[in-house]
Design a protein around this motif. Structure first.
Motif, PDB file in Angstrom:
ATOM      1  N   MET A 160       0.375  -8.013  -9.361  1.00  0.00           N
ATOM      2  CA  MET A 160       1.104  -7.087 -10.315  1.00  0.00           C
ATOM      3  C   MET A 160       1.900  -6.234  -9.643  1.00  0.00           C
ATOM      4  SD  MET A 160      -1.954  -6.371 -13.231  1.00  0.00           S
ATOM      5  CE  MET A 160      -3.167  -7.621 -13.783  1.00  0.00           C
ATOM      6  N   GLY A 161       1.658  -6.067  -8.703  1.00  0.00           N
ATOM      7  CA  GLY A 161       2.736  -5.046  -7.951  1.00  0.00           C
ATOM      8  C   GLY A 161       2.450  -3.744  -8.440  1.00  0.00           C
ATOM      9  N   ARG A 162       1.409  -3.278  -8.901  1.00  0.00           N
ATOM     10  CA  ARG A 162       1.062  -2.011  -9.579  1.00  0.00           C
ATOM     11  C   ARG A 162       0.188  -1.226  -8.941  1.00  0.00           C
ATOM     12  NH1 ARG A 162       2.847  -1.268 -14.675  1.00  0.00           N
ATOM     13  NH2 ARG A 162       4.277  -3.120 -15.597  1.00  0.00           N
ATOM     14  N   GLU A 163       0.564   0.080  -8.736  1.00  0.00           N
ATOM     15  CA  GLU A 163      -0.621   0.957  -8.021  1.00  0.00           C
ATOM     16  C   GLU A 163      -0.748   2.236  -8.545  1.00  0.00           C
ATOM     17  OE1 GLU A 163      -1.837  -0.280  -5.209  1.00  0.00           O
ATOM     18  OE2 GLU A 163      -0.518  -1.842  -4.573  1.00  0.00           O
ATOM     19  N   PHE A 164      -1.538   3.093  -8.429  1.00  0.00           N
ATOM     20  CA  PHE A 164      -1.846   4.365  -8.915  1.00  0.00           C
ATOM     21  C   PHE A 164      -2.079   5.352  -8.080  1.00  0.00           C
ATOM     22  CE2 PHE A 164      -5.436   2.165 -10.483  1.00  0.00           C
ATOM     23  CZ  PHE A 164      -6.557   2.988 -10.045  1.00  0.00           C
ATOM     24  N   GLY A 165      -2.343   6.741  -8.271  1.00  0.00           N
ATOM     25  CA  GLY A 165      -2.866   7.611  -7.597  1.00  0.00           C
ATOM     26  C   GLY A 165      -2.106   7.785  -6.297  1.00  0.00           C
ATOM     27  N   GLY A 166      -2.747   8.151  -5.268  1.00  0.00           N
ATOM     28  CA  GLY A 166      -1.823   8.342  -3.943  1.00  0.00           C
ATOM     29  C   GLY A 166      -1.478   7.210  -3.389  1.00  0.00           C
ATOM     30  N   MET A 167      -1.996   5.971  -3.776  1.00  0.00           N
ATOM     31  CA  MET A 167      -1.703   4.615  -3.124  1.00  0.00           C
ATOM     32  C   MET A 167      -0.089   4.429  -3.639  1.00  0.00           C
ATOM     33  SD  MET A 167      -2.572   2.329  -1.054  1.00  0.00           S
ATOM     34  CE  MET A 167      -4.513   2.324  -1.080  1.00  0.00           C
ATOM     35  N   LEU A 168      -0.020   4.826  -4.962  1.00  0.00           N
ATOM     36  CA  LEU A 168       1.531   4.545  -5.689  1.00  0.00           C
ATOM     37  C   LEU A 168       2.441   5.223  -4.634  1.00  0.00           C
ATOM     38  CD1 LEU A 168       3.213   3.456  -7.741  1.00  0.00           C
ATOM     39  CD2 LEU A 168       2.686   5.456  -9.209  1.00  0.00           C
ATOM     40  N   LYS A 169       2.217   6.597  -4.410  1.00  0.00           N
ATOM     41  CA  LYS A 169       3.304   7.121  -3.555  1.00  0.00           C
ATOM     42  C   LYS A 169       3.439   6.445  -1.947  1.00  0.00           C
ATOM     43  CE  LYS A 169       2.117  11.685  -5.780  1.00  0.00           C
ATOM     44  NZ  LYS A 169       1.625  13.065  -5.546  1.00  0.00           N
ATOM     45  N   ALA A 170       2.183   6.282  -1.558  1.00  0.00           N
ATOM     46  CA  ALA A 170       2.282   5.502  -0.332  1.00  0.00           C
ATOM     47  C   ALA A 170       3.021   4.149  -0.218  1.00  0.00           C
ATOM     48  CB  ALA A 170       0.899   5.289   0.160  1.00  0.00           C
ATOM     49  N   GLU A 171       2.970   3.307  -1.204  1.00  0.00           N
ATOM     50  CA  GLU A 171       3.747   2.134  -1.330  1.00  0.00           C
ATOM     51  C   GLU A 171       4.928   2.479  -1.700  1.00  0.00           C
ATOM     52  OE1 GLU A 171       2.278  -1.570  -1.342  1.00  0.00           O
ATOM     53  OE2 GLU A 171       1.642  -0.242   0.235  1.00  0.00           O
ATOM     54  N   ARG A 172       5.482   3.213  -2.516  1.00  0.00           N
ATOM     55  CA  ARG A 172       6.856   3.655  -2.828  1.00  0.00           C
ATOM     56  C   ARG A 172       7.334   4.170  -1.584  1.00  0.00           C
ATOM     57  NH1 ARG A 172       6.635   6.175  -9.067  1.00  0.00           N
ATOM     58  NH2 ARG A 172       6.583   4.131 -10.138  1.00  0.00           N
ATOM     59  N   ARG A 173       6.755   5.020  -0.883  1.00  0.00           N
ATOM     60  CA  ARG A 173       7.222   5.479   0.508  1.00  0.00           C
ATOM     61  C   ARG A 173       7.609   4.371   1.578  1.00  0.00           C
ATOM     62  NH1 ARG A 173       2.935   7.321   2.792  1.00  0.00           N
ATOM     63  NH2 ARG A 173       2.856   5.476   4.013  1.00  0.00           N
ATOM     64  N   ALA A 174       6.834   3.608   1.568  1.00  0.00           N
ATOM     65  CA  ALA A 174       6.544   2.231   2.689  1.00  0.00           C
ATOM     66  C   ALA A 174       7.997   1.403   2.098  1.00  0.00           C
ATOM     67  CB  ALA A 174       5.359   1.500   2.360  1.00  0.00           C
ATOM     68  N   ARG A 175       8.133   1.400   0.982  1.00  0.00           N
ATOM     69  CA  ARG A 175       9.540   0.203   0.472  1.00  0.00           C
ATOM     70  C   ARG A 175      10.462   0.887   1.056  1.00  0.00           C
ATOM     71  NH1 ARG A 175       5.212  -2.069  -0.302  1.00  0.00           N
ATOM     72  NH2 ARG A 175       4.953  -3.217  -2.355  1.00  0.00           N
ATOM     73  N   THR A 176      10.641   2.226   1.353  1.00  0.00           N
ATOM     74  CA  THR A 176      11.944   2.796   2.111  1.00  0.00           C
ATOM     75  C   THR A 176      11.686   2.456   3.603  1.00  0.00           C
ATOM     76  OG1 THR A 176      10.825   5.028   2.269  1.00  0.00           O
ATOM     77  CG2 THR A 176      11.922   4.638   0.320  1.00  0.00           C
ATOM     78  N   GLY A 177      10.922   2.072   3.961  1.00  0.00           N
ATOM     79  CA  GLY A 177      10.867   1.681   5.438  1.00  0.00           C
ATOM     80  C   GLY A 177       9.924   2.700   6.113  1.00  0.00           C
ATOM     81  N   GLU A 178       9.168   3.659   5.510  1.00  0.00           N
ATOM     82  CA  GLU A 178       8.508   4.533   6.200  1.00  0.00           C
ATOM     83  C   GLU A 178       7.007   4.054   5.876  1.00  0.00           C
ATOM     84  OE1 GLU A 178       7.277   9.524   6.236  1.00  0.00           O
ATOM     85  OE2 GLU A 178       9.214   8.672   5.069  1.00  0.00           O
ATOM     86  N   LEU A 179       6.455   3.488   6.765  1.00  0.00           N
ATOM     87  CA  LEU A 179       5.117   2.953   6.556  1.00  0.00           C
ATOM     88  C   LEU A 179       3.969   3.900   6.858  1.00  0.00           C
ATOM     89  CD1 LEU A 179       5.620  -0.286   8.819  1.00  0.00           C
ATOM     90  CD2 LEU A 179       5.911  -0.002   6.431  1.00  0.00           C
ATOM     91  N   HIS A 180       4.413   4.982   7.578  1.00  0.00           N
ATOM     92  CA  HIS A 180       3.316   6.019   7.595  1.00  0.00           C
ATOM     93  C   HIS A 180       3.682   7.105   6.715  1.00  0.00           C
ATOM     94  CE1 HIS A 180       1.251   4.189  11.334  1.00  0.00           C
ATOM     95  NE2 HIS A 180       2.459   3.949  11.366  1.00  0.00           N
TER      96      HIS A 180
END
Length: 562
Positions: free
Chosen positions: A245-265
């Motif tokens: 589904m490509g859906r997340e919530f909570g802290g994981m949503l922020k982490a995944e959106r950050r990772a899409r910008t290239g910042e994996l950590h």
């Protein structure tokens, strides 16, 4: 209120003791019969050390048993001697010896196939088929399912292999750590052949002995609990839902959106990528999937064959004649597996898998006979903590049985506890203990011996009998096993949680914080859609699909697009 306080003290008993002695001690000691389990639970919370907590719990019980007829100092000495006698007695039991040997032997098989590079070869094969972020996550999930036999091996093998693939498709390290962790204990805990199953079936068998049932097929009971292991099953399904589904919530949503910008950590201090070199394949060898697949197939098929013939040898009279007349009929398989000695069957299959793995390694010039045996023995060493917990859990169970703890609790709670409350209470208590101590094994050892007798008494007083009572027992047993895994899964001090962070190269606190909302959400679904409806009589085959649907709807409507 006092009754519900006792309800949350429920878990710990086990061994065969004269019922009259247990009844007499229950009258003599009264509420003091709760001292061993309470001491074990409280110390587990305080010290975070399950082995120490179990040991002192056992000693508090042996001290109590001796204090009635001796002075304080004499009781101290006799209490210590009693601990030694109980541990030795546990090891001398043929069933327990079989359990210990199969646990150690499977640990050796895991070490062999890992050293031969078999598991790594399978992981690389999967990683080459990942073409998108979704397929990278699903490949990691599949790899986690493949390493079903041990949660430690899962955490240390899957992460380093899949990390370059998930990095390539900009999947956050937090999500990778979550997938690793969620396919470690949850899958190892329900696998019918693993480094876990020996402990689980042993505790089930001892629990049933407390209610006077000595001929129970503990492995069969374990298999029956699998559909009721709501947290494990829902969590595994949850991973698939979030990926597709490509859906997340909570802290994981922020982490995944950050990772899409290239910042994996995250911007926090990054965890150093430290890997356990003892699990590294031998240098210079050709990685072949068959190095893992063949021994594991031998382990699985060998176990089924051993179960069949072990049970067949135990059949007698008309039942044996029917089995021989129709050796491959469903009824025959049910009877043979129901009468099999699981401890011996699993040890036989693990030993056969060991021989096959060593032969493959020598034939392919991966190692010499001496190196193979050394690797196998190293695998045994990884299981020592499990064996220690087993011995102490058996000893604690015997102490509590002799004190009459189960009789005292059953008399107090069986008529006052609604049957709908007990499974959820067992699950929640198991979650608290394992979260606080970071271990599933110790939690199971603490809870199982009390949960089985209490579930039996509550079920009988609620009017259940026959198949209905059996089903209620299964629900409560699964609540113990699943609650222990839930707490261990999201505990910051759990070894598998730490190893998952390590394997993913993720900051440990980031992993815990992003995983916690997911674990709590699946925990809520497990209680509200799983244990409570089933306790009211809803069929598992209705509750299970409803729970899976609830998980999918939660991801769809609570989660947000990355």
């Amino acid at each position: 209120m006092q009754k519900f306080l006792f309800l949350f003290l429920l878990p710990i008993l086990a061994f065969a003791v004269d019922p009259e002695v247990a009844a007499k001690n229950a009258q003599i000691f009264g509420i003091w019969t709760l001292v061993p389990p309470v001491v074990a639970i409280v110390l587990a919370f305080i010290t975070k050390d399950v082995i120490l907590s179990l040991f002192i719990g056992v000693f508090s019980g042996t001290y109590l048993i001796n204090i009635a007829d001796n002075g304080a100092f004499t009781s101290f000495v006799k209490g210590f001697i009693s601990i030694v006698q109980r541990i030795v007695g546990s090891m001398a039991d043929s069933w327990n010896a079989g359990i210990i040997l199969q646990v150690l032997c499977i640990g050796g098989v895991v070490a062999l196939i890992t050293k031969m590079g078999g598991t790594k070869a399978v992981a690389l094969w999967l990683s080459k088929r990942a073409k998108t972020g979704v397929s990278a996550q699903i490949s990691t999930w599949v790899m986690g399912l493949f390493v079903f036999f041990d949660d430690y091996a899962n955490a240390l093998i899957v992460g380093p292999i899949m990390r370059p693939i998930t990095d390539k498709f900009k999947v956050s390290r937090e999500k990778l750590a979550f997938i690793i962790d969620a396919t470690a204990a949850p899958i190892a805990g329900i696998a019918i052949i693993s480094t876990w199953v020996g402990l689980e079936i042993s505790l089930i068998k001892n629990g049933y002995e407390l209610i006077g049932i000595t001929d129970i097929n503990a492995f069969g009971i374990f298999v029956e609990t699998i559909p009721y292991r709501f947290y494990n099953l829902f969590m595994l399904f949850f991973i698939v839902c979030t990926a597709f589904m490509g859906r997340e919530f909570g802290g994981m949503l922020k982490a995944e959106r950050r990772a899409r910008t290239g910042e994996l950590h995250s911007t926090k201090s990054r965890m150093v990528d430290v890997e356990d070199k003892t699990l590294e394949p031998k240098e210079g060898i050709k990685l072949q999937s068959s190095n893992a697949v063949i021994p594991l197939l031998v382990l699985i098929i060998g176990a089924f064959v051993s179960f069949y013939f072990s049970g067949l040898n135990a059949l007698q009279g008309e039942t044996l004649e029917k089995a021989l007349a129709n050796p491959f009929g469903f009824e025959t398989f049910r009877e043979t597996f129901g009468n099999a000695d699981a401890s011996v069957a699993l040890f036989q299959s693990a030993l056969l898998a060991t021989i096959v793995a060593i032969f493959i390694g020598i034939y392919r010039k991966i190692f010499s006979v001496k190196e193979a045996i050394e690797t196998w023995v190293k695998g045994w060493k990884t299981m020592i903590v499990t064996i220690v917990i087993l011995l102490l859990a058996w000893s604690l169970s015997s102490v509590i049985k002799e004190l009459g703890t189960s009789r005292y609790l059953v008399d107090m709670l069986s008529s006052a506890t609604p049957k709908i409350v007990l499974p959820a209470a067992v699950f929640i208590l198991g979650s608290f203990i394992s979260f606080s101590t970071g271990t599933s094994y110790g939690t199971m050892g603490i809870l199982m011996p009390l949960a089985i007798p209490l579930a039996n008494a509550v079920g009988v007083n609620s009017g259940l009998e026959g198949d209905a009572l059996h089903a209620y027992m299964i629900v409560n047993i699964s609540a113990v096993l699943t609650g222990a895994i839930f707490g261990d899964h999201c505990s910051p001090i759990s070894d598998t949680t730490i190893l998952s962070s390590m394997g993913a190269g993720c900051n440990h606190i980031d992993h815990v914080q992003t995983q916690m909302p997911y674990a709590l959400s699946i925990c809520a679904v497990s209680i509200l859609v799983g244990y409570m409806p089933v306790s009211l009589g809803l069929s598992i085959w209705i509750a299970l699909p409803l729970g899976l649907l609830a998980v999918a709807l939660m991801v769809r409507f609570v989660g947000q697009k990355v």
